[in-house]
Design a protein around this motif. Structure first.
Motif, PDB file in Angstrom:
ATOM      1  N   ALA A 104      43.524  -0.300  29.538  1.00 55.47           N
ATOM      2  CA  ALA A 104      44.224  -1.002  28.436  1.00 55.47           C
ATOM      3  C   ALA A 104      45.700  -1.224  28.778  1.00 55.47           C
ATOM      4  O   ALA A 104      46.323  -2.193  28.330  1.00 55.47           O
ATOM      5  CB  ALA A 104      44.107  -0.200  27.146  1.00 55.47           C
ATOM      6  N   GLN A 105      46.266  -0.317  29.613  1.00 54.77           N
ATOM      7  CA  GLN A 105      47.689  -0.410  29.966  1.00 54.77           C
ATOM      8  C   GLN A 105      48.023  -1.683  30.770  1.00 54.77           C
ATOM      9  O   GLN A 105      49.170  -2.107  30.822  1.00 54.77           O
ATOM     10  CB  GLN A 105      48.153   0.839  30.735  1.00 54.77           C
ATOM     11  CG  GLN A 105      47.614   1.030  32.128  1.00 54.77           C
ATOM     12  CD  GLN A 105      46.170   1.577  32.138  1.00 54.77           C
ATOM     13  OE1 GLN A 105      45.592   1.785  31.077  1.00 54.77           O
ATOM     14  NE2 GLN A 105      45.619   1.787  33.306  1.00 54.77           N
ATOM     15  N   TYR A 131      61.987  -4.212  31.066  1.00 52.62           N
ATOM     16  CA  TYR A 131      62.072  -2.847  31.611  1.00 52.62           C
ATOM     17  C   TYR A 131      61.388  -1.842  30.687  1.00 52.62           C
ATOM     18  O   TYR A 131      60.747  -0.900  31.154  1.00 52.62           O
ATOM     19  CB  TYR A 131      63.532  -2.438  31.842  1.00 52.62           C
ATOM     20  CG  TYR A 131      64.126  -3.093  33.071  1.00 52.62           C
ATOM     21  CD1 TYR A 131      63.449  -3.049  34.288  1.00 52.62           C
ATOM     22  CD2 TYR A 131      65.343  -3.753  33.025  1.00 52.62           C
ATOM     23  CE1 TYR A 131      63.970  -3.668  35.424  1.00 52.62           C
ATOM     24  CE2 TYR A 131      65.875  -4.370  34.147  1.00 52.62           C
ATOM     25  CZ  TYR A 131      65.186  -4.328  35.338  1.00 52.62           C
ATOM     26  OH  TYR A 131      65.697  -4.935  36.443  1.00 52.62           O
ATOM     27  N   LEU A 132      61.501  -2.048  29.369  1.00 57.11           N
ATOM     28  CA  LEU A 132      60.838  -1.129  28.426  1.00 57.11           C
ATOM     29  C   LEU A 132      59.326  -1.128  28.638  1.00 57.11           C
ATOM     30  O   LEU A 132      58.684  -0.069  28.621  1.00 57.11           O
ATOM     31  CB  LEU A 132      61.161  -1.526  26.983  1.00 57.11           C
ATOM     32  CG  LEU A 132      62.483  -0.998  26.437  1.00 57.11           C
ATOM     33  CD1 LEU A 132      62.699  -1.521  25.021  1.00 57.11           C
ATOM     34  CD2 LEU A 132      62.500   0.526  26.418  1.00 57.11           C
ATOM     35  N   CYS A 133      58.765  -2.330  28.854  1.00 55.87           N
ATOM     36  CA  CYS A 133      57.319  -2.425  29.123  1.00 55.87           C
ATOM     37  C   CYS A 133      56.965  -1.638  30.376  1.00 55.87           C
ATOM     38  O   CYS A 133      55.976  -0.902  30.415  1.00 55.87           O
ATOM     39  CB  CYS A 133      56.888  -3.884  29.316  1.00 55.87           C
ATOM     40  SG  CYS A 133      56.978  -4.867  27.838  1.00 55.87           S
ATOM     41  N   LEU A 134      57.791  -1.792  31.413  1.00 54.45           N
ATOM     42  CA  LEU A 134      57.506  -1.113  32.680  1.00 54.45           C
ATOM     43  C   LEU A 134      57.661   0.396  32.541  1.00 54.45           C
ATOM     44  O   LEU A 134      56.874   1.177  33.098  1.00 54.45           O
ATOM     45  CB  LEU A 134      58.412  -1.649  33.795  1.00 54.45           C
ATOM     46  CG  LEU A 134      58.141  -3.104  34.174  1.00 54.45           C
ATOM     47  CD1 LEU A 134      59.090  -3.575  35.266  1.00 54.45           C
ATOM     48  CD2 LEU A 134      56.699  -3.297  34.638  1.00 54.45           C
ATOM     49  N   ILE A 135      58.692   0.820  31.776  1.00 57.20           N
ATOM     50  CA  ILE A 135      58.895   2.259  31.558  1.00 57.20           C
ATOM     51  C   ILE A 135      57.682   2.828  30.801  1.00 57.20           C
ATOM     52  O   ILE A 135      57.157   3.893  31.134  1.00 57.20           O
ATOM     53  CB  ILE A 135      60.217   2.516  30.787  1.00 57.20           C
ATOM     54  CG1 ILE A 135      61.392   2.216  31.704  1.00 57.20           C
ATOM     55  CG2 ILE A 135      60.290   3.949  30.261  1.00 57.20           C
ATOM     56  CD1 ILE A 135      62.741   2.143  30.994  1.00 57.20           C
ATOM     57  N   GLU A 136      57.222   2.057  29.821  1.00 56.38           N
ATOM     58  CA  GLU A 136      56.049   2.529  29.063  1.00 56.38           C
ATOM     59  C   GLU A 136      54.834   2.650  29.989  1.00 56.38           C
ATOM     60  O   GLU A 136      54.094   3.632  29.936  1.00 56.38           O
ATOM     61  CB  GLU A 136      55.740   1.558  27.912  1.00 56.38           C
ATOM     62  CG  GLU A 136      54.521   2.013  27.122  1.00 56.38           C
ATOM     63  CD  GLU A 136      54.185   1.112  25.934  1.00 56.38           C
ATOM     64  OE1 GLU A 136      55.070   0.387  25.479  1.00 56.38           O
ATOM     65  OE2 GLU A 136      53.031   1.169  25.485  1.00 56.38           O
ATOM     66  N   TYR A 141      51.027   6.322  32.715  1.00 57.57           N
ATOM     67  CA  TYR A 141      50.352   6.862  33.905  1.00 57.57           C
ATOM     68  C   TYR A 141      50.763   8.320  34.139  1.00 57.57           C
ATOM     69  O   TYR A 141      49.959   9.158  34.537  1.00 57.57           O
ATOM     70  CB  TYR A 141      50.687   6.034  35.149  1.00 57.57           C
ATOM     71  CG  TYR A 141      49.809   4.798  35.284  1.00 57.57           C
ATOM     72  CD1 TYR A 141      48.429   4.921  35.414  1.00 57.57           C
ATOM     73  CD2 TYR A 141      50.354   3.517  35.276  1.00 57.57           C
ATOM     74  CE1 TYR A 141      47.617   3.785  35.543  1.00 57.57           C
ATOM     75  CE2 TYR A 141      49.562   2.390  35.406  1.00 57.57           C
ATOM     76  CZ  TYR A 141      48.188   2.534  35.530  1.00 57.57           C
ATOM     77  OH  TYR A 141      47.395   1.425  35.652  1.00 57.57           O
ATOM     78  N   ALA A 142      52.066   8.617  33.887  1.00 56.94           N
ATOM     79  CA  ALA A 142      52.563   9.957  34.200  1.00 56.94           C
ATOM     80  C   ALA A 142      52.145  10.994  33.158  1.00 56.94           C
ATOM     81  O   ALA A 142      51.838  12.140  33.506  1.00 56.94           O
ATOM     82  CB  ALA A 142      54.095   9.912  34.302  1.00 56.94           C
TER      83      ALA A 142
END
Ligand SMILES: Nc1nc2c(ncn2[C@@H]2O[C@H](COP(=O)(O)OP(=O)(O)OP(=O)(O)O)[C@@H](O)[C@H]2O)c(=O)[nH]1
Length: 355
Positions: A104-105, A131-136, A141-142
């Motif tokens: 889903a990510q 960047y917020l999308c990428l950080i999310e 994943y983490a």
């Protein structure tokens, strides 16, 4: 036949310029896709009694409906922001519940691109949302533990991952292609503005200079002879003063249309200045260019212009290009003759050997 609601939705609201159509339709199609996806998810989750995920789909559908409302209200930036926020919110909760194994990510990739969609959105805001999308994405994943045993999907992880991939790739393609069409349209507009006069749609002076230089080179290389004519509307100031600038503009457009329609395709006409036009008559000597300009002169003199039915005349300076002559030199010679035509009382064509 398209139902009337859908018809209304795809009818561009008043006040959206033609140049904004790709942006309007890009955002609208993305928002409609979001709505459809949430509807499908709602039905799927209802089928397997996952009530919380059903409510998530309802909230998703509400957000996309708001995005559609904003795009219809011409608030493109708000529509994009709502869409990106919906994707981030929805994906975050979904992945938190079912883990990353179902993919889903992946929807955060089109979200990054969608964040950049509206041209009016400022760069900082676009970067921040991307960047917020990428950080999310990285955080999911983490931080979210891998789960493959979410019932009733435990045996379908790879199939659902495949569906998620396709469902992320399609909006990504839609958004990228829409951005591309916005870019292509803007480049065409820029090219048009660089070469054409906005009012009369004739070539502008800059492009005419380029054509003239090319013709000079062709002549120097043994190409055929060509002629240049400068033509200026007589007493145009008094037309503006007596009838207003709008009527003056109409006269300019109508004269441009006559010039364009009555010259060969191989000739070129430009708006040289305010009420002045320049013409290149290719592959002809002065003796054949003169009757062409005489025909234009008579045609214009016998036409009535604008809603005020005005009669208008022009003065003309006509020359044949010499070999090894610069474009500036050519124009200067034609300009001197045009000045002579004005002094002779206007509404006439002056050639160099006229005494
Ligand atoms: N409506 C309109 N007027 C323009 C435009 N560009 C220039 N003009 C007008 O064209 C007029 C030119 O005036 P002049 O240079 O005095 O020339 P003229 O009145 O045509 O007189 P002669 O050339 O001597 O016959 C000015 O009033 C300008 O404002 C335009 O795009 N639209």
């Amino acid at each position: 036949m398209m139902p009337s609601a859908a018809k209304r939705l795809f009818t561009v609201p008043e006040g959206v310029d033609a140049q904004d159509y790709p942006e309007y339709f890009g955002i609208l199609v993305a928002a409609l896709s979001g709505l459809v996806v949430n509807f499908i998810l709602f039905v799927a989750f209802a089928y397997i009694n996952m009530f919380f995920l059903m409510s998530l789909s309802v909230s998703g559908a509400l957000f996309w409906s708001m995005a559609i409302y904003f795009v219809r209200k011409k608030r493109f930036v708000a529509a994009v922001n709502i869409g990106v926020f919906e994707m981030m919110f929805h994906v975050g909760i979904m992945v938190w519940i079912v883990g990353t194994v179902y993919g889903a990510q992946l929807i955060l990739w089109p979200a990054v691109v969608y964040a950049a969609f509206s041209i009016n959105k400022n760069k900082l805001q676009t970067k921040l949302m991307g960047y917020l999308c990428l950080i999310e994405l990285a955080a999911l994943y983490a931080l979210v533990p891998e789960q493959t045993n979410v019932r009733p999907f435990e045996n379908y992880a790879s199939l659902i991952f495949l569906i998620s991939t396709v469902c992320s790739a399609i909006p990504l393609m839609i958004v990228l292609l829409s951005i591309k069409s916005v870019q292509i349209r803007q480049r065409k507009q820029l090219q048009y503005r660089a070469n054409y006069d906005n009012l009369t749609k004739l070539f502008n002076r800059g492009f005419f200079d380029t054509l003239l230089e090319y013709d000079n080179k062709t002549l120097a290389d043994g190409g055929g002879p060509f002629c240049v004519c400068l033509a200026d509307i007589d007493h145009f100031k008094s037309i503006n003063d007596e009838h207003g600038h709008k009527i003056g503009d109409q006269v300019l457009v109508e004269i441009a249309t006559i010039l364009n329609r009555n010259l060969r395709k191989s000739d070129a006409v430009c708006r040289w200045g305010g009420e002045e036009f320049a013409i290149i008559l290719r592959r002809c000597e002065l003796s054949s260019a003169l009757p062409v300009i005489e025909k234009l002169k008579n045609l214009i003199a016998s036409t009535t212009f604008s809603s005020e039915r005005l009669t208008v005349t022009l003065s003309y300076g006509l020359i044949q290009a010499n070999e090894a002559e610069t474009s500036d030199g050519l124009i200067k010679r034609a300009d001197v003759l045009l000045y002579k035509a004005k002094r002779r009382g206007r509404d006439c064509i002056v050639l160099e050997d006229d005494s």
